[in-house]
Design a protein around this motif. Structure first.
Motif, PDB file in Angstrom:
ATOM      1  N   ARG A 228       8.051 -69.263 -27.493  1.00  0.00           N
ATOM      2  CA  ARG A 228       7.584 -68.561 -28.829  1.00  0.00           C
ATOM      3  C   ARG A 228       6.751 -69.142 -29.634  1.00  0.00           C
ATOM      4  NH1 ARG A 228      13.081 -67.308 -28.053  1.00  0.00           N
ATOM      5  NH2 ARG A 228      13.975 -68.980 -29.505  1.00  0.00           N
ATOM      6  N   ARG A 229       6.563 -70.361 -29.604  1.00  0.00           N
ATOM      7  CA  ARG A 229       5.736 -71.161 -30.552  1.00  0.00           C
ATOM      8  C   ARG A 229       4.257 -71.492 -29.872  1.00  0.00           C
ATOM      9  NH1 ARG A 229      10.662 -73.421 -31.752  1.00  0.00           N
ATOM     10  NH2 ARG A 229      10.659 -75.109 -30.286  1.00  0.00           N
TER      11      ARG A 229
ATOM     12  N   ARG B 113      16.383 -74.446 -20.354  1.00  0.00           N
ATOM     13  CA  ARG B 113      16.114 -72.980 -20.291  1.00  0.00           C
ATOM     14  C   ARG B 113      15.869 -72.807 -21.738  1.00  0.00           C
ATOM     15  NH1 ARG B 113      19.806 -71.766 -15.829  1.00  0.00           N
ATOM     16  NH2 ARG B 113      18.743 -71.718 -14.093  1.00  0.00           N
ATOM     17  N   GLU B 114      17.059 -72.793 -22.686  1.00  0.00           N
ATOM     18  CA  GLU B 114      16.964 -72.378 -24.152  1.00  0.00           C
ATOM     19  C   GLU B 114      15.696 -73.090 -24.689  1.00  0.00           C
ATOM     20  OE1 GLU B 114      20.558 -73.404 -25.633  1.00  0.00           O
ATOM     21  OE2 GLU B 114      21.732 -71.836 -24.325  1.00  0.00           O
ATOM     22  N   ALA B 115      15.530 -74.409 -24.555  1.00  0.00           N
ATOM     23  CA  ALA B 115      14.607 -75.194 -25.190  1.00  0.00           C
ATOM     24  C   ALA B 115      13.078 -74.688 -24.715  1.00  0.00           C
ATOM     25  CB  ALA B 115      14.584 -76.603 -24.859  1.00  0.00           C
TER      26      ALA B 115
ATOM     27  N   ARG C 282      -6.137 -72.526 -28.035  1.00  0.00           N
ATOM     28  CA  ARG C 282      -6.290 -73.955 -28.468  1.00  0.00           C
ATOM     29  C   ARG C 282      -5.645 -74.715 -27.044  1.00  0.00           C
ATOM     30  NH1 ARG C 282      -2.170 -74.235 -32.996  1.00  0.00           N
ATOM     31  NH2 ARG C 282      -1.523 -76.007 -32.087  1.00  0.00           N
ATOM     32  N   ASP C 283      -5.123 -73.928 -26.192  1.00  0.00           N
ATOM     33  CA  ASP C 283      -4.714 -74.641 -24.890  1.00  0.00           C
ATOM     34  C   ASP C 283      -3.883 -75.892 -25.315  1.00  0.00           C
ATOM     35  OD1 ASP C 283      -5.300 -73.349 -22.637  1.00  0.00           O
ATOM     36  OD2 ASP C 283      -6.641 -74.714 -21.923  1.00  0.00           O
ATOM     37  N   ASP C 284      -2.680 -75.725 -26.047  1.00  0.00           N
ATOM     38  CA  ASP C 284      -2.131 -76.858 -26.499  1.00  0.00           C
ATOM     39  C   ASP C 284      -0.768 -77.310 -25.658  1.00  0.00           C
ATOM     40  OD1 ASP C 284      -1.316 -79.025 -28.277  1.00  0.00           O
ATOM     41  OD2 ASP C 284      -1.085 -77.749 -30.049  1.00  0.00           O
ATOM     42  N   TYR C 285      -1.072 -77.497 -24.486  1.00  0.00           N
ATOM     43  CA  TYR C 285       0.147 -77.923 -23.699  1.00  0.00           C
ATOM     44  C   TYR C 285       0.686 -78.984 -24.172  1.00  0.00           C
ATOM     45  CZ  TYR C 285      -3.585 -80.906 -21.185  1.00  0.00           C
ATOM     46  OH  TYR C 285      -4.342 -81.859 -21.043  1.00  0.00           O
ATOM     47  N   SER C 286       0.050 -79.835 -24.914  1.00  0.00           N
ATOM     48  CA  SER C 286       0.722 -81.025 -25.135  1.00  0.00           C
ATOM     49  C   SER C 286       1.767 -80.585 -26.146  1.00  0.00           C
ATOM     50  CB  SER C 286      -0.373 -82.230 -25.890  1.00  0.00           C
ATOM     51  OG  SER C 286      -0.819 -82.801 -24.946  1.00  0.00           O
ATOM     52  N   ARG C 287       1.552 -79.678 -27.069  1.00  0.00           N
ATOM     53  CA  ARG C 287       2.411 -79.312 -27.985  1.00  0.00           C
ATOM     54  C   ARG C 287       3.838 -78.595 -27.207  1.00  0.00           C
ATOM     55  NH1 ARG C 287       2.914 -74.592 -32.344  1.00  0.00           N
ATOM     56  NH2 ARG C 287       4.926 -75.526 -33.157  1.00  0.00           N
TER      57      ARG C 287
END
Length: 154
Positions: free
Chosen positions: A44-45, A36-38, A70-75
């Motif tokens: 936030r990023r 959950r914390e991760a 950016r739709d950066d779901y990989s990040r």
């Protein structure tokens, strides 16, 4: 090396599967607070909304709507995996399989089907007799909001 192409759509909604390398492990539910914390740190990023989620001992399913251009779901996946790995103090390769699975949600019927799949997954894998019995699921929020009855799929 394989040139893998992932689907993208501005503000898209994605069904994600993240799996542990050791499928016999229960670290995801044993260290659920670290997960959950991760996830909160990653949020936030990488701006996104979690529509539905279930965490099982060795894998998780999440339905996320991206909120950035950016739709950066990989990040997002990378941040969740790294954050969890650091929080549980693992070194080296970490607990995760290197890849993850994604599916771009195409329409409302596809969205509903994936929400149902996520919520039913603990029963499918034999971790609970009823959907309501599994604690690590967004199903309980759907019940509190009056979207689904407590005895759904029983």
């Amino acid at each position: 090396m394989v040139n893998y192409r992932r689907a993208h759509a501005d503000g898209g909604t994605y069904f994600l599967i993240l799996t542990l390398r050791d499928r016999r492990s229960d670290v995801l539910v044993r260290d659920i607070d670290s997960l959950r914390e991760a996830w909160l740190a990653a949020k936030r990023r990488v701006p996104h909304d979690v529509i539905a989620v279930v965490v099982l001992p060795d894998h998780l399913h999440a339905l996320v709507r991206m909120r950035d251009a950016r739709d950066d779901y990989s990040r997002l996946v990378q941040d969740v995996k790294k954050g969890f790995t650091r929080r549980i103090g693992m070194r080296g390769r970490g607990p995760w399989q290197s890849r993850f699975c994604e599916h771009l949600i195409r329409n409302d019927a596809d969205l509903r089907a994936h929400i149902d799949y996520i919520h039913f997954n603990p029963v499918k894998h034999g971790h609970a007799e009823r959907v309501a019995d599994w604690p690590h699921s967004s199903f309980h929020g759907y019940v509190r909001a009056g979207i689904l009855p407590r005895d759904w799929a029983s």
